[in-house]
Design an enzyme around this catalytic site. Structure first.
Site, PDB file in Angstrom:
ATOM      1  N   TYR A 135      -8.632   0.957 -73.499  1.00  0.00           N
ATOM      2  CA  TYR A 135      -8.633   0.420 -74.247  1.00  0.00           C
ATOM      3  C   TYR A 135      -7.725   0.085 -76.070  1.00  0.00           C
ATOM      4  CZ  TYR A 135     -12.323  -3.312 -73.194  1.00  0.00           C
ATOM      5  OH  TYR A 135     -13.318  -4.241 -72.353  1.00  0.00           O
ATOM      6  N   GLU A 185      -7.468  -3.261 -77.966  1.00  0.00           N
ATOM      7  CA  GLU A 185      -7.764  -4.304 -78.851  1.00  0.00           C
ATOM      8  C   GLU A 185      -6.375  -4.077 -80.235  1.00  0.00           C
ATOM      9  OE1 GLU A 185     -10.478  -2.964 -77.712  1.00  0.00           O
ATOM     10  OE2 GLU A 185     -12.072  -4.608 -77.212  1.00  0.00           O
ATOM     11  N   ASP A 212       8.650 -23.196 -71.811  1.00  0.00           N
ATOM     12  CA  ASP A 212       8.194 -22.580 -71.049  1.00  0.00           C
ATOM     13  C   ASP A 212       9.229 -22.429 -69.925  1.00  0.00           C
ATOM     14  OD1 ASP A 212       6.705 -21.791 -68.819  1.00  0.00           O
ATOM     15  OD2 ASP A 212       5.023 -22.842 -68.746  1.00  0.00           O
ATOM     16  N   THR A 214       6.161 -16.429 -67.396  1.00  0.00           N
ATOM     17  CA  THR A 214       5.334 -15.017 -66.312  1.00  0.00           C
ATOM     18  C   THR A 214       6.828 -14.022 -66.553  1.00  0.00           C
ATOM     19  OG1 THR A 214       5.979 -16.457 -64.646  1.00  0.00           O
ATOM     20  CG2 THR A 214       4.310 -16.688 -65.795  1.00  0.00           C
ATOM     21  N   LYS A 228       7.890 -13.848 -62.314  1.00  0.00           N
ATOM     22  CA  LYS A 228       8.636 -15.208 -60.590  1.00  0.00           C
ATOM     23  C   LYS A 228      10.008 -14.383 -60.790  1.00  0.00           C
ATOM     24  CE  LYS A 228       5.996 -18.794 -61.406  1.00  0.00           C
ATOM     25  NZ  LYS A 228       5.039 -18.815 -63.449  1.00  0.00           N
ATOM     26  N   ARG A 251       2.561  -8.929 -62.193  1.00  0.00           N
ATOM     27  CA  ARG A 251       1.633 -10.138 -62.612  1.00  0.00           C
ATOM     28  C   ARG A 251       1.965 -10.251 -63.888  1.00  0.00           C
ATOM     29  NH1 ARG A 251       1.444 -14.982 -59.873  1.00  0.00           N
ATOM     30  NH2 ARG A 251       1.679 -13.578 -57.571  1.00  0.00           N
TER      31      ARG A 251
HETATM   32  N1  DSN Z   1       1.796 -21.269 -59.565  1.00  0.00           N
HETATM   33  C1  DSN Z   1       2.814 -20.738 -60.447  1.00  0.00           C
HETATM   34  C2  DSN Z   1       3.900 -21.983 -59.419  1.00  0.00           C
HETATM   35  O1  DSN Z   1       3.967 -21.405 -58.440  1.00  0.00           O
HETATM   36  O2  DSN Z   1       5.312 -22.292 -59.560  1.00  0.00           O
HETATM   37  C3  DSN Z   1       2.706 -22.132 -61.485  1.00  0.00           C
HETATM   38  O3  DSN Z   1       2.189 -21.555 -62.461  1.00  0.00           O
END
Ligand code: DSN
Length: 415
Positions: A51, A53, A196, A222, A225, A231
């Site tokens: 933990y 925090e 974003d 994120t 990707k 993730r």
């Molecule tokens: N699920 C993602 C995508 O496929 O673009 C977006 O959050």
């Protein structure tokens, strides 16, 4: 995985099946990728027990000296990678990162302007079923009939709406987003510009897509990707006041203890993104998407916006007698994993749709290049041309399984 095999055979077997699925099928969901074994090892590390925090050197629990080291390294690498001053690497996901941006910068009911979900936006950009469309007063802009954003039109909408925040970034937009123009629009109406970049972050850090810095006030992404890391999510800014607000919004407002094991994995992923090989990867991602689009156009398929500048293509079946769902199922049967997707001018429900989104990041991580993408694009067209031919689907599946064997990404000893 010997501990898992011994302790929990049920989960072990499902892991084995998933590895087989990821190996035998061609993963072409534009938001998915294969991360490094080193990233997976960090995710499975002892930091899952801790933990922590708070933030480095400002924790609420003892024993955080090594967690501090991990998080500071992740922050420093993130700032170096994106060329920004502040990064919060704690968001559990992209949606959590976006929630923190709104929680930190808006009050309930404030106006937010984002891209329409059916035009390629994201649920968290003000879509009505999402918290972003429920807690705030949300408005949308979209793309034109040519499938591209029209910045003059977005300015007109922004002037009419007078939003507190303008969100730019998309989940299904194949063209480069002009962040400089978005900042001009935001400045013209006194709005905060929020980018974003979840989909294109891996291209941005390689210089293969315009960077949101120095234009955006705040940026989220994120890490799994096009960045090919673990993730998770992240928030960045150059503004000290916004950075403080983001830190408070993530903890204690929205999240509890950070996932230190995932933060360690993010740092490992950033090390990969900072390496000389990364540029090569990003260039190949774009080259692969480009040839995929070109072959599909040659084979008579409509691409929203006519092509691609990034890692994905969006196929429209508005003028076909089959849907995105039909195409998703037929390609799935042929061993190609994609997702059905709404397209601009959509006439079908979001569960059926008139399009599919196809991306190149995951297969590029497996080492595939233009030659393989040309071959796969022709197979996609063959399947779509004969959408009800299950025998053809089965034979394409076998052919692609053979192709996939030459591009091994993980084997059992990897994990
Ligand atoms: N699920 C993602 C995508 O496929 O673009 C977006 O959050």
């Amino acid at each position: 995985m010997s501990f898992l095999k011994e302790f929990d055979k049920d989960i072990f077997d499902l892991c084995e099946k998933e590895l087989e699925r990821q190996t035998d099928h061609l993963e072409m969901i534009a938001s998915e990728n294969f991360t490094l074994p080193a990233v997976m090892e960090a995710m499975g590390s002892v930091f899952t027990n801790k933990y922590a925090e708070g933030y480095p050197a400002k924790r609420y629990y003892g024993g955080c000296e090594y967690a501090d080291g991990v998080e500071q390294l992740a922050i420093d690498r993130a700032c170096k990678l994106f060329g920004c001053n502040y990064a919060n690497v704690q968001p559990h996901s992209g949606s959590q990162a976006n929630a923190a941006v709104y929680a930190g910068l808006l009050k309930a009911g404030d106006k937010l302007l984002g891209m329409d979900l059916s035009h390629g936006g994201h649920l968290t950009h003000g879509s009505k079923p999402s918290f972003s469309g429920q807690n705030y007063s949300s408005f949308t802009y979209g793309v034109e009939l040519d499938g591209r954003m029209n910045y003059d039109k977005i300015l007109e909408i922004a002037k009419a709406v007078q939003p507190k925040i303008i969100v730019c970034g998309a989940s299904a937009y194949a063209r480069e987003i002009d962040f400089k123009k978005f900042r001009e629009i935001a400045d013209a109406v006194g709005a905060i510009m929020f980018a974003d970049i979840a989909h294109v972050a891996g291209l941005v850090v390689a210089g293969e897509h315009m960077s949101p810095f120095p234009h955006a006030h705040v940026v989220t992404t994120t890490t799994h990707k096009t960045l090919a890391g673990p993730r998770g999510g992240m928030i960045m800014t150059n503004d000290e006041e916004i950075a403080k607000k983001m830190n408070s919004a993530i903890f204690p407002a929205l999240q509890g203890g950070p996932l230190v094991h995932v933060i360690a994995a993010k740092a490992v992923g950033f090390k990969y993104n900072l390496s000389p090989e990364w540029k090569e990867y990003a260039v190949q991602v774009k080259a692969n998407a480009k040839i995929l689009g070109e072959v599909l156009v040659k084979r008579g398929y409509d691409l929203v916006s006519g092509g691609t500048d990034n890692h994905l293509v969006l196929l429209s079946f508005l003028n076909r007698d089959f849907s995105g769902k039909d195409a998703d199922i037929a390609l799935g049967n042929a061993g190609i994993t994609v997702n059905k997707n709404t397209v601009p001018g959509e006439t079908r429900s979001p569960f059926v749709t008139s399009g599919i989104r196809i991306g190149s990041p995951a297969l590029t991580s497996r080492g595939m290049k233009e030659k393989e993408f040309e071959f796969i694009a022709n197979k996609i067209a063959d399947v779509l041309d004969n959408i009800n031919d299950t025998e053809l689907q089965a034979s394409v599946k076998n052919e692609l399984k053979e192709l996939a064997k030459n591009f091994v990404i993980y084997n059992q000893s990897t994990y």
